[in-house]
Scaffold this motif. Structure first.
Motif, short mmCIF file in Angstrom:
data_model
loop_
_atom_site.label_atom_id
_atom_site.label_comp_id
_atom_site.label_asym_id
_atom_site.label_seq_id
_atom_site.Cartn_x
_atom_site.Cartn_y
_atom_site.Cartn_z
N VAL A 212 0.84 -1.20 0.00
CA VAL A 212 0.00 0.00 0.00
C VAL A 212 0.88 1.25 0.00
CG1 VAL A 212 -1.72 1.30 1.31
CG2 VAL A 212 -1.91 -1.19 1.13
N VAL A 213 2.00 1.18 0.74
CA VAL A 213 2.91 2.31 0.79
C VAL A 213 3.73 2.42 -0.49
CG1 VAL A 213 4.92 3.28 1.97
CG2 VAL A 213 3.03 2.35 3.30
N ASN A 214 4.38 1.30 -0.90
CA ASN A 214 5.33 1.46 -1.99
C ASN A 214 4.68 1.62 -3.37
OD1 ASN A 214 4.89 -1.28 -2.83
ND2 ASN A 214 6.56 -1.98 -1.53
N LEU A 215 3.38 1.40 -3.45
CA LEU A 215 2.66 1.73 -4.68
C LEU A 215 1.88 3.03 -4.56
CD1 LEU A 215 1.33 -1.77 -5.80
CD2 LEU A 215 3.27 -0.50 -6.73
N LEU B 269 -4.78 7.63 4.04
CA LEU B 269 -5.24 7.13 5.33
C LEU B 269 -6.76 6.96 5.38
CD1 LEU B 269 -4.63 6.39 8.27
CD2 LEU B 269 -4.73 8.84 8.81
N ARG B 270 -7.48 7.92 4.81
CA ARG B 270 -8.95 7.87 4.85
C ARG B 270 -9.50 6.61 4.20
NH1 ARG B 270 -13.31 6.77 4.65
NH2 ARG B 270 -15.22 8.02 4.61
N ALA B 271 -8.86 6.14 3.13
CA ALA B 271 -9.33 4.94 2.44
C ALA B 271 -8.79 3.66 3.07
CB ALA B 271 -8.93 5.00 0.96
N PHE B 272 -7.59 3.73 3.63
CA PHE B 272 -6.93 2.52 4.13
C PHE B 272 -7.67 1.88 5.29
CE2 PHE B 272 -3.76 0.62 7.06
CZ PHE B 272 -3.32 -0.41 6.24
N VAL B 273 -8.03 2.68 6.28
CA VAL B 273 -8.64 2.11 7.49
C VAL B 273 -9.97 1.40 7.18
CG1 VAL B 273 -9.59 2.62 9.76
CG2 VAL B 273 -7.43 3.67 9.03
N PRO B 274 -10.93 2.03 6.49
CA PRO B 274 -12.16 1.29 6.18
C PRO B 274 -11.92 0.11 5.25
CG PRO B 274 -12.20 3.46 5.14
CD PRO B 274 -11.04 3.46 6.09
N ALA C 209 13.54 0.61 6.27
CA ALA C 209 14.00 1.96 6.60
C ALA C 209 13.52 3.02 5.61
CB ALA C 209 15.53 1.97 6.69
N ILE C 210 13.49 2.70 4.32
CA ILE C 210 13.15 3.73 3.34
C ILE C 210 11.70 4.17 3.43
CG2 ILE C 210 14.97 3.02 1.73
CD1 ILE C 210 12.79 1.71 0.00
N HIS C 211 10.85 3.34 4.03
CA HIS C 211 9.42 3.65 4.10
C HIS C 211 8.91 3.95 5.50
CE1 HIS C 211 8.73 2.85 -0.07
NE2 HIS C 211 9.05 1.58 0.02
N GLU C 212 9.79 3.94 6.49
CA GLU C 212 9.33 4.18 7.85
C GLU C 212 8.70 5.56 8.00
OE1 GLU C 212 9.19 2.04 10.50
OE2 GLU C 212 9.77 0.53 9.01
N ASP C 213 9.33 6.57 7.43
CA ASP C 213 8.85 7.94 7.56
C ASP C 213 8.59 8.62 6.23
OD1 ASP C 213 9.13 8.34 10.56
OD2 ASP C 213 11.17 7.74 10.05
N THR C 214 8.89 7.93 5.12
CA THR C 214 8.78 8.55 3.80
C THR C 214 7.75 7.82 2.96
OG1 THR C 214 11.13 9.09 3.88
CG2 THR C 214 10.06 9.24 1.74
N PRO C 215 6.75 8.53 2.45
CA PRO C 215 5.77 7.90 1.55
C PRO C 215 6.42 7.56 0.21
CG PRO C 215 4.98 10.03 2.38
CD PRO C 215 6.44 9.95 2.68
N GLY D 101 -2.49 12.62 5.11
CA GLY D 101 -3.02 11.31 4.77
C GLY D 101 -2.10 10.40 4.01
N ARG D 102 -0.90 10.85 3.65
CA ARG D 102 0.03 10.00 2.90
C ARG D 102 0.66 8.99 3.85
NH1 ARG D 102 3.59 12.27 -1.79
NH2 ARG D 102 3.22 10.10 -2.34
N LEU D 103 0.60 7.73 3.48
CA LEU D 103 0.92 6.65 4.40
C LEU D 103 2.41 6.34 4.44
CD1 LEU D 103 -2.06 4.31 3.54
CD2 LEU D 103 -1.70 5.51 5.70
N THR D 104 2.89 6.11 5.65
CA THR D 104 4.21 5.55 5.90
C THR D 104 4.02 4.27 6.72
OG1 THR D 104 4.51 6.69 8.00
CG2 THR D 104 5.18 7.88 5.99
N LEU D 105 5.09 3.51 6.87
CA LEU D 105 4.96 2.27 7.64
C LEU D 105 4.65 2.55 9.11
CD1 LEU D 105 7.71 -0.09 6.18
CD2 LEU D 105 5.31 0.19 5.51
N LYS D 106 5.23 3.58 9.67
CA LYS D 106 4.91 3.91 11.06
C LYS D 106 3.44 4.25 11.23
CE LYS D 106 9.48 5.47 12.58
NZ LYS D 106 10.29 6.63 13.04
N MET D 107 2.87 4.98 10.27
CA MET D 107 1.45 5.31 10.33
C MET D 107 0.60 4.05 10.22
SD MET D 107 1.30 8.70 7.91
CE MET D 107 -0.51 8.69 7.93
N ILE D 108 0.97 3.16 9.31
CA ILE D 108 0.18 1.95 9.12
C ILE D 108 0.20 1.08 10.36
CG2 ILE D 108 0.27 -0.29 7.92
CD1 ILE D 108 0.53 1.21 5.33
N ARG D 109 1.36 0.94 11.00
CA ARG D 109 1.39 0.14 12.23
C ARG D 109 0.49 0.74 13.30
NH1 ARG D 109 7.11 0.53 11.43
NH2 ARG D 109 7.77 -1.14 10.01
N ALA D 110 0.52 2.05 13.45
CA ALA D 110 -0.33 2.70 14.45
C ALA D 110 -1.80 2.47 14.14
CB ALA D 110 -0.01 4.19 14.51
#
Length: 213
Positions: free
Chosen positions: A67-70, A75-80, A107-113, A139-148
């Motif tokens: 979801v991040v690397n593509l 965020l609004r679409a991911f959660v539902p 590492a490259i996606h932890e904080d960078t979309p 709303g741009r997703l990073t891995l840290k956001m997705i884990r949360a």
């Protein structure tokens, strides 16, 4: 039954028997149906229907990295979308132990979309590497956001006593060896991830019916 990305499909593993879900299944003495598909763990509704309709004793789902690397969702679409994915599975398998796994450390996606691209500096080298090219934004997703968000979603679905959560960084974290191409684990790391999964999920009985996070 396991659903995941190219890491689950086996990128950088030396043989089909050394892909991390296979390593885990072998250690646990269970039969695996691996639905890992490179670049395609995108919370697709049709995949939820496949899982719903295929009988299984245990289901594990690892979502987030594609979801991040593509740059596939905000965020609004991911959660539902995750809620709908789980709801569809539960329509056919309401009580099957279901393990939701957040992304491994990358590492490259932890904080960078993203979107993601090949690193031009690696072209011509023995190992092609990836870079994240996105800019942070609403709303741009990073891995840290997705884990949360996955942790929060798990907590909000507390009525489902057979839903479990595993932090992907418990399987492969920042203290582990760097990813050879900045995206996929090495062959050795596949074996490590599989062993850690078997220990955390099967050896300690975390899918025995008690809700775990």
């Amino acid at each position: 039954m396991h659903d995941g990305s190219s890491i689950s499909q086996g990128s950088n593993a030396l043989a089909p028997s050394e892909i991390w879900p296979v390593v885990a299944a072998h250690r646990a003495g269970v039969e695996l149906r691996n639905l890992g598909f490179g670049g395609s763990a995108l919370v697709d509704p049709f995949m939820a229907r496949v899982i719903r309709d295929a009988p299984a004793d245990v289901i594990s789902i690892k979502l987030g990295i594609n979801v991040v690397n593509l740059d596939a969702m905000r965020l609004r679409a991911f959660v539902p979308a995750i809620h709908g994915f789980l709801d569809t599975i539960r329509d056919g398998q309401p009580y099957t132990p279901l393990l939701l796994i957040s992304p491994l450390f990358c590492a490259i996606h932890e904080d960078t979309p993203d979107p993601e691209a090949f690193d031009p500096a690696s072209l011509g080298d023995d190992q092609i590497r990836f870079v994240a090219t996105g800019e942070p934004g609403p709303g741009r997703l990073t891995l840290k956001m997705i884990r949360a968000e996955l942790r929060s979603l798990f907590e909000r679905r507390s009525a489902d006593k057979n839903l479990h959560y595993l932090e992907g960084t418990d399987l492969y974290g920042p203290a582990d060896e760097p990813l050879p191409d900045n995206l996929h684990p090495s062959a050795e790391a596949h074996r490590l991830i599989g062993a850690r999964f078997a220990e955390r999920v099967f050896d300690n009985g975390s899918l025995s019916g008690t809700r775990n996070g």
